[in-house]
Design an enzyme around this catalytic site. Structure first.
Site, PDB file in Angstrom:
ATOM      1  N   HIS A   1      54.722  33.482   0.647  1.00  0.00           N
ATOM      2  CA  HIS A   1      54.143  32.145   0.724  1.00  0.00           C
ATOM      3  C   HIS A   1      54.029  31.485  -0.642  1.00  0.00           C
ATOM      4  O   HIS A   1      53.929  30.263  -0.734  1.00  0.00           O
ATOM      5  CB  HIS A   1      52.795  32.205   1.453  1.00  0.00           C
ATOM      6  CG  HIS A   1      52.960  32.371   2.931  1.00  0.00           C
ATOM      7  ND1 HIS A   1      52.264  31.644   3.867  1.00  0.00           N
ATOM      8  CD2 HIS A   1      53.787  33.186   3.645  1.00  0.00           C
ATOM      9  CE1 HIS A   1      52.648  32.007   5.090  1.00  0.00           C
ATOM     10  NE2 HIS A   1      53.567  32.948   4.969  1.00  0.00           N
ATOM     11  N   ASP A   2      54.020  32.275  -1.714  1.00  0.00           N
ATOM     12  CA  ASP A   2      54.054  31.664  -3.047  1.00  0.00           C
ATOM     13  C   ASP A   2      55.480  31.228  -3.390  1.00  0.00           C
ATOM     14  O   ASP A   2      55.727  30.068  -3.704  1.00  0.00           O
ATOM     15  CB  ASP A   2      53.538  32.653  -4.107  1.00  0.00           C
ATOM     16  CG  ASP A   2      53.511  32.008  -5.484  1.00  0.00           C
ATOM     17  OD1 ASP A   2      53.203  30.798  -5.554  1.00  0.00           O
ATOM     18  OD2 ASP A   2      53.800  32.695  -6.492  1.00  0.00           O
TER      19      ASP A   2
ATOM     20  N   VAL B   1      57.447  28.229  -1.681  1.00  0.00           N
ATOM     21  CA  VAL B   1      56.961  26.870  -1.926  1.00  0.00           C
ATOM     22  C   VAL B   1      57.095  26.584  -3.420  1.00  0.00           C
ATOM     23  O   VAL B   1      56.236  26.976  -4.210  1.00  0.00           O
ATOM     24  CB  VAL B   1      55.483  26.738  -1.465  1.00  0.00           C
ATOM     25  CG1 VAL B   1      54.992  25.308  -1.626  1.00  0.00           C
ATOM     26  CG2 VAL B   1      55.338  27.207  -0.014  1.00  0.00           C
TER      27      VAL B   1
ATOM     28  N   ASP C   1      55.366  30.687  -8.620  1.00  0.00           N
ATOM     29  CA  ASP C   1      54.601  30.094  -9.726  1.00  0.00           C
ATOM     30  C   ASP C   1      53.091  30.217  -9.494  1.00  0.00           C
ATOM     31  O   ASP C   1      52.311  29.509 -10.126  1.00  0.00           O
ATOM     32  CB  ASP C   1      54.983  28.620  -9.916  1.00  0.00           C
ATOM     33  CG  ASP C   1      54.634  27.771  -8.688  1.00  0.00           C
ATOM     34  OD1 ASP C   1      54.239  28.349  -7.638  1.00  0.00           O
ATOM     35  OD2 ASP C   1      54.732  26.541  -8.767  1.00  0.00           O
TER      36      ASP C   1
ATOM     37  N   SER D   1      51.283  29.113  -7.322  1.00  0.00           N
ATOM     38  CA  SER D   1      50.623  27.891  -6.842  1.00  0.00           C
ATOM     39  C   SER D   1      49.748  28.180  -5.622  1.00  0.00           C
ATOM     40  O   SER D   1      48.777  27.480  -5.362  1.00  0.00           O
ATOM     41  CB  SER D   1      51.660  26.821  -6.510  1.00  0.00           C
ATOM     42  OG  SER D   1      52.650  27.361  -5.643  1.00  0.00           O
TER      43      SER D   1
ATOM     44  N   ASP E   1      51.620  49.746  16.289  1.00  0.00           N
ATOM     45  CA  ASP E   1      50.280  49.904  15.728  1.00  0.00           C
ATOM     46  C   ASP E   1      49.167  49.590  16.723  1.00  0.00           C
ATOM     47  O   ASP E   1      47.981  49.600  16.370  1.00  0.00           O
ATOM     48  CB  ASP E   1      50.132  49.021  14.483  1.00  0.00           C
ATOM     49  CG  ASP E   1      51.088  49.447  13.373  1.00  0.00           C
ATOM     50  OD1 ASP E   1      51.563  50.592  13.411  1.00  0.00           O
ATOM     51  OD2 ASP E   1      51.362  48.624  12.484  1.00  0.00           O
TER      52      ASP E   1
END
Ligand code: HEM
Length: 358
Positions: free
Chosen positions: A72-73, A76, A80, A82, A256
């Site tokens: 997810h960093d 996008v 960085d 963000s 699981d």
């Protein structure tokens, strides 16, 4: 002291130059200049690894959280950090990335803060996250997934919920939309299938798969009806009993789930080690080929001949998947972008806020 001849001095100077060129090429120059060694047990990477291992021992859910946090960093605007920002003068009206609908359930922020406090101000939050996700994948795969990645990432100053929602793939995306989304970052359909295998670990909130509980979805053959009925019963029990969570979570991987749940669903565990709970491995493919996955985006991979072929291939060959997943994670960790005009990058002192925020 022995004097260097002019030719040996030239050789030494060339050696230093070659070393710096190599470090620069690997993106490690910033860390080397800052006095850090990234590698080895005593370097930054060793510290991050020890702290991640310890954190996952205390709270196992942090492992999947870190793997997802990296995705997810980096998806996008590049890796960085963000996604870690709490506020920024550049953010949009809907707030920072953490507020994005697609970012429901993100975790691991406190651990990144703790690591940052130990490794110091010279190491970027983006590097810490990249190393931590790599270490989480190593722990969760029981040492089967490992890759080397350079340091030297910089932290961004912008974080926008709207941009995150526009960039991250949605769980209701079609196969073509998923391929387009991955293609926009130069990831192939094969890498889409490989990285989706991360859903062998972790959880999903009911709101992320509620569309899959509708009877017309099982009637259309998009989810195994017996698995669907077991899921519906389970979320109903969870919502209707203490602590009355209206948006409970279920395990991404039927492996699981409670053995009674697996039996009730008719899950065929051939080739899967059901004792290896929460292991990052190729068991996602066994579940998906039985139509027993939570997200529509996972099921969509069965609708395309090429992707389905890959699902079968990875179900049958866990070693190939480990290698391909490691390579795809290394590629993911190297996604960088040039900041838009008027913005810059830095090494944050505090991962939650840019350096000059007043
Ligand atoms: C292909 C498109 C993808 C979609 C649509 C998608 C969507 C989602 C959604 C909706 C959740 C559950 C969120 C919640 O309700 O709490 C989730 C969980 C997760 N995703 Fe994905 N995902 C995708 C790809 C990936 C990739 C590429 C990775 C990593 C490489 C990844 C890693 C994870 C992990 C580890 C979890 C569990 C997180 C936890 O338990 O904390 N996903 N994903």
């Amino acid at each position: 002291m022995a004097k260097l001849s002019s030719s040996s001095a030239a050789v030494a100077a060339l050696g230093v130059w070659v070393l710096f060129a190599l470090l620069a090429e690997q993106g490690q120059l910033a860390l080397a200049e800052a006095g850090y060694t990234t590698g080895g047990v005593d370097g930054v990477e060793g510290t991050v690894k020890r702290m991640v291992e310890e954190a996952i021992r205390c709270k196992p859910s942090l492992g999947p959280a870190l793997v997802r946090l990296l995705f997810h960093d980096c998806w996008v605007n590049g890796c960085d950090a963000s996604v870690l920002l709490e506020r920024t003068p550049y953010n949009s009206t809907k707030g920072v990335e953490k507020k994005a609908a697609n970012n429901i359930g993100l975790d691991g922020f406190d651990l990144i803060d703790k690591i940052k406090a130990v490794v110091g101000e010279g190491v970027s939050c983006a590097d810490i996250l990249a190393f931590a996700a790599r270490d989480a994948a190593y722990v969760l795969s029981r040492g089967n997934i490992w890759y080397t990645i350079p340091g030297g990432r910089k932290d961004g100053v912008n974080s926008s919920a709207e941009y995150a929602d526009a960039s991250l793939p949605g769980s209701t995306f079609s196969y073509d939309e998923l391929v387009k989304n991955f293609g926009a970052r130069n990831f192939t359909p094969e890498e889409l299938v490989v990285l989706s295998g991360a859903h062998s670990i972790g959880v999903c909130h009911k709101s992320s798969f509620a569309d899959r509980l509708l009877l017309n979805v099982s009637a259309a053959g998009q989810i195994n009806p017996v698995y669907q009925a077991a899921l519906t019963a389970d979320v109903t029990v969870k919502s209707g009993s203490p602590p009355y969570d209206s948006n409970p979570t279920e395990m991404n991987n039927i492996r699981d789930m409670d053995p009674r749940f697996r039996t009730a669903s008719g899950y065929n565990a051939t080739g899967v080690n059901t004792a290896a709970n929460n292991t990052l491995d190729n068991s996602y493919y066994t579940a998906n080929l039985q139509n027993m996955v939570l997200l529509k985006s996972d099921w969509e991979l069965t609708t395309n001949d090429f992707a389905k072929g890959k699902l079968i291939e990875y179900k049958n060959n866990g070693t190939d998947w480990n290698i391909d997943f490691a390579n795809a994670m290394a590629k993911l960790s190297s996604l960088t972008v040039t900041p838009p005009a008027g913005q810059y990058q830095e090494i944050r002192k505090n991962c939650r806020v840019i350096n000059n925020y007043y």
